[in-house]
Motif scaffolding. Structure first.
Motif, PDB file in Angstrom:
ATOM      1  N   SER A 114       7.328  11.408   0.893  1.00  0.00           N
ATOM      2  CA  SER A 114       7.046  12.785   0.480  1.00  0.00           C
ATOM      3  C   SER A 114       5.893  13.337   1.309  1.00  0.00           C
ATOM      4  N   PHE A 115       5.984  14.614   1.649  1.00  0.00           N
ATOM      5  CA  PHE A 115       4.889  15.299   2.340  1.00  0.00           C
ATOM      6  C   PHE A 115       5.123  16.799   2.304  1.00  0.00           C
ATOM      7  N   THR A 116       4.066  17.541   2.621  1.00  0.00           N
ATOM      8  CA  THR A 116       4.149  18.989   2.803  1.00  0.00           C
ATOM      9  C   THR A 116       3.409  19.340   4.081  1.00  0.00           C
ATOM     10  N   ALA A 117       4.078  20.028   4.990  1.00  0.00           N
ATOM     11  CA  ALA A 117       3.478  20.466   6.245  1.00  0.00           C
ATOM     12  C   ALA A 117       3.543  21.989   6.306  1.00  0.00           C
ATOM     13  N   PRO A 173       1.678  36.630  16.036  1.00  0.00           N
ATOM     14  CA  PRO A 173       1.965  36.121  14.691  1.00  0.00           C
ATOM     15  C   PRO A 173       3.216  36.751  14.094  1.00  0.00           C
ATOM     16  N   LEU A 174       4.022  35.936  13.462  1.00  0.00           N
ATOM     17  CA  LEU A 174       5.250  36.402  12.829  1.00  0.00           C
ATOM     18  C   LEU A 174       5.296  36.048  11.348  1.00  0.00           C
ATOM     19  N   GLY A 175       4.886  34.801  11.019  1.00  0.00           N
ATOM     20  CA  GLY A 175       4.977  34.390   9.630  1.00  0.00           C
ATOM     21  C   GLY A 175       4.402  33.015   9.413  1.00  0.00           C
ATOM     22  N   GLU A 176       4.768  32.416   8.295  1.00  0.00           N
ATOM     23  CA  GLU A 176       4.314  31.075   7.956  1.00  0.00           C
ATOM     24  C   GLU A 176       5.479  30.276   7.413  1.00  0.00           C
ATOM     25  N   ALA A 177       5.444  28.965   7.667  1.00  0.00           N
ATOM     26  CA  ALA A 177       6.522  28.084   7.227  1.00  0.00           C
ATOM     27  C   ALA A 177       5.939  26.899   6.478  1.00  0.00           C
ATOM     28  N   THR A 178       6.621  26.503   5.421  1.00  0.00           N
ATOM     29  CA  THR A 178       6.238  25.328   4.647  1.00  0.00           C
ATOM     30  C   THR A 178       7.392  24.348   4.654  1.00  0.00           C
ATOM     31  N   VAL A 179       7.140  23.146   5.181  1.00  0.00           N
ATOM     32  CA  VAL A 179       8.149  22.093   5.274  1.00  0.00           C
ATOM     33  C   VAL A 179       7.796  21.017   4.258  1.00  0.00           C
ATOM     34  N   THR A 180       8.752  20.668   3.407  1.00  0.00           N
ATOM     35  CA  THR A 180       8.492  19.730   2.312  1.00  0.00           C
ATOM     36  C   THR A 180       9.556  18.649   2.259  1.00  0.00           C
ATOM     37  N   LEU A 181       9.112  17.419   2.070  1.00  0.00           N
ATOM     38  CA  LEU A 181      10.008  16.288   1.811  1.00  0.00           C
ATOM     39  C   LEU A 181       9.680  15.728   0.440  1.00  0.00           C
ATOM     40  N   LYS A 182      10.724  15.452  -0.362  1.00  0.00           N
ATOM     41  CA  LYS A 182      10.502  14.844  -1.673  1.00  0.00           C
ATOM     42  C   LYS A 182      11.759  14.115  -2.117  1.00  0.00           C
ATOM     43  N   ASN A 234      12.602  23.821   4.416  1.00  0.00           N
ATOM     44  CA  ASN A 234      11.782  24.628   5.317  1.00  0.00           C
ATOM     45  C   ASN A 234      11.858  26.061   4.826  1.00  0.00           C
ATOM     46  N   GLN A 235      10.753  26.554   4.283  1.00  0.00           N
ATOM     47  CA  GLN A 235      10.686  27.920   3.760  1.00  0.00           C
ATOM     48  C   GLN A 235       9.815  28.754   4.697  1.00  0.00           C
ATOM     49  N   THR A 236      10.418  29.749   5.356  1.00  0.00           N
ATOM     50  CA  THR A 236       9.710  30.588   6.317  1.00  0.00           C
ATOM     51  C   THR A 236       9.651  32.015   5.799  1.00  0.00           C
ATOM     52  N   LYS A 237       8.449  32.569   5.782  1.00  0.00           N
ATOM     53  CA  LYS A 237       8.231  33.918   5.259  1.00  0.00           C
ATOM     54  C   LYS A 237       7.601  34.783   6.332  1.00  0.00           C
ATOM     55  N   GLY A 238       8.207  35.954   6.578  1.00  0.00           N
ATOM     56  CA  GLY A 238       7.640  36.896   7.530  1.00  0.00           C
ATOM     57  C   GLY A 238       6.403  37.561   6.950  1.00  0.00           C
ATOM     58  N   THR A 239       5.270  37.441   7.659  1.00  0.00           N
ATOM     59  CA  THR A 239       4.014  37.992   7.143  1.00  0.00           C
ATOM     60  C   THR A 239       3.387  39.018   8.080  1.00  0.00           C
ATOM     61  N   SER A 240       3.964  39.206   9.279  1.00  0.00           N
ATOM     62  CA  SER A 240       3.369  40.117  10.251  1.00  0.00           C
ATOM     63  C   SER A 240       4.463  40.902  10.966  1.00  0.00           C
ATOM     64  N   GLY A 241       4.094  42.081  11.460  1.00  0.00           N
ATOM     65  CA  GLY A 241       4.976  42.866  12.301  1.00  0.00           C
ATOM     66  C   GLY A 241       6.265  43.263  11.612  1.00  0.00           C
ATOM     67  N   LEU A 242       7.338  43.326  12.404  1.00  0.00           N
ATOM     68  CA  LEU A 242       8.630  43.767  11.898  1.00  0.00           C
ATOM     69  C   LEU A 242       9.169  42.837  10.825  1.00  0.00           C
ATOM     70  N   ALA A 243       8.897  41.528  10.953  1.00  0.00           N
ATOM     71  CA  ALA A 243       9.373  40.567   9.961  1.00  0.00           C
ATOM     72  C   ALA A 243       8.811  40.883   8.581  1.00  0.00           C
ATOM     73  N   ALA A 244       7.539  41.270   8.525  1.00  0.00           N
ATOM     74  CA  ALA A 244       6.931  41.639   7.244  1.00  0.00           C
ATOM     75  C   ALA A 244       7.505  42.955   6.726  1.00  0.00           C
ATOM     76  N   MET A 245       7.701  43.918   7.628  1.00  0.00           N
ATOM     77  CA  MET A 245       8.243  45.223   7.225  1.00  0.00           C
ATOM     78  C   MET A 245       9.640  45.085   6.626  1.00  0.00           C
ATOM     79  N   LEU A 246      10.433  44.197   7.199  1.00  0.00           N
ATOM     80  CA  LEU A 246      11.811  44.015   6.734  1.00  0.00           C
ATOM     81  C   LEU A 246      11.918  43.022   5.594  1.00  0.00           C
ATOM     82  N   GLY A 247      10.792  42.401   5.232  1.00  0.00           N
ATOM     83  CA  GLY A 247      10.819  41.401   4.175  1.00  0.00           C
ATOM     84  C   GLY A 247      11.666  40.205   4.543  1.00  0.00           C
ATOM     85  N   ALA A 248      11.595  39.792   5.809  1.00  0.00           N
ATOM     86  CA  ALA A 248      12.458  38.713   6.307  1.00  0.00           C
ATOM     87  C   ALA A 248      11.964  37.354   5.819  1.00  0.00           C
TER      88      ALA A 248
END
Length: 233
Positions: free
Chosen positions: A29-32, A42-51, A62-76
């Motif tokens: 198990s881990f979280t990266a 910058p585009l976003g942030e990703a969380t990778v988890t093993l369990k 792998n959960q990736t969330k757009g937090t900057s620029g067009l990715a954030a505007m589109l809620g990608a």
């Protein structure tokens, strides 16, 4: 010392490892956490988890969330979830789910291994093809590479389940490079994909982490992931 087959079905990748190390030396198990960049910005942030997922299976997400620029505007947002079983040190595919949601469109892909067959549902299109023992998929590929490097491999061959077939993807250690990411500065091993011109490069510190400290992918856009934090075992 015994020789253990790392991948079967005609792929010539073998390890010479102590049997006990081969059986036990896999992460549980881990979280990266990563920052995601596009074209250096910058585009976003990703969380990778093993369990553990029960019944001998593990879940790798792998959960990736757009937090900057067009990715954030589109809620990608992109979510990838894999279930697998350890086949030696290989995360052998059981299932894979991809979900991309944004204001303008959404996309899904599901892959399931049933007996000796891979079933793929890509939005409204369906595909089916023969499975291969020791097969991984796109989400668990970086984890499989990290474990092969930790075992001392310089040339790595992996059967990877993609949309319509199994691709025999090959990777080569091209040397050591100093890499600085938010998690720190590391003397990393660089790995390049060699069977196709896909612009895949990854930097690993296999003695510390089973996943890359940096990953660059040019297929579909100049995207880079840089490690921010790692927690687990």
């Amino acid at each position: 010392m015994t020789t253990t087959t790392f991948l079967r079905a005609g792929l010539a990748l073998a390890l010479a490892l102590p049997a006990a190390a081969f059986a036990a030396d896999v992460p549980q198990s881990f979280t990266a956490t990563y920052q995601v960049l596009k074209d250096g910005g910058p585009l976003g942030e990703a969380t990778v988890t093993l369990k553990p997922a029960g019944n001998g299976q593990f879940e790798y997400s792998n959960q990736t969330k757009g937090t900057s620029g067009l990715a954030a505007m589109l809620g990608a947002n992109v979510a990838e979830t894999s279930h697998f079983t350890w086949s030696g040190q290989v995360p052998q595919a059981v299932s894979y789910h991809y979900q991309m949601d944004a204001a303008v469109k959404s996309k899904t892909r599901d892959l399931t291994v049933q007996g000796g067959t891979v079933q793929v549902q890509d939005n409204k299109k369906s595909f089916s093809y023969a499975a291969v023992p020791g097969m991984v998929e796109r989400n668990t590929l970086p984890l499989a590479l990290g474990l092969a490097l930790r075992a001392g491999q310089q040339q790595v061959a992996l059967p990877v389940a993609v949309k319509q077939a199994v691709e025999n993807q090959r990777f080569t250690v091209s040397g050591k490079e100093k890499v600085t990411v938010p998690a720190g500065s590391f003397d990393a091993i660089r790995v390049d994909r060699t069977d196709a011109d896909r612009g895949f490069n990854a930097w690993y510190v296999p003695a510390k982490f089973p996943v890359p400290v940096k990953l660059a992918q040019k297929d579909g856009g100049d995207l880079t992931m840089e490690l921010v934090k790692f927690e687990g075992r």
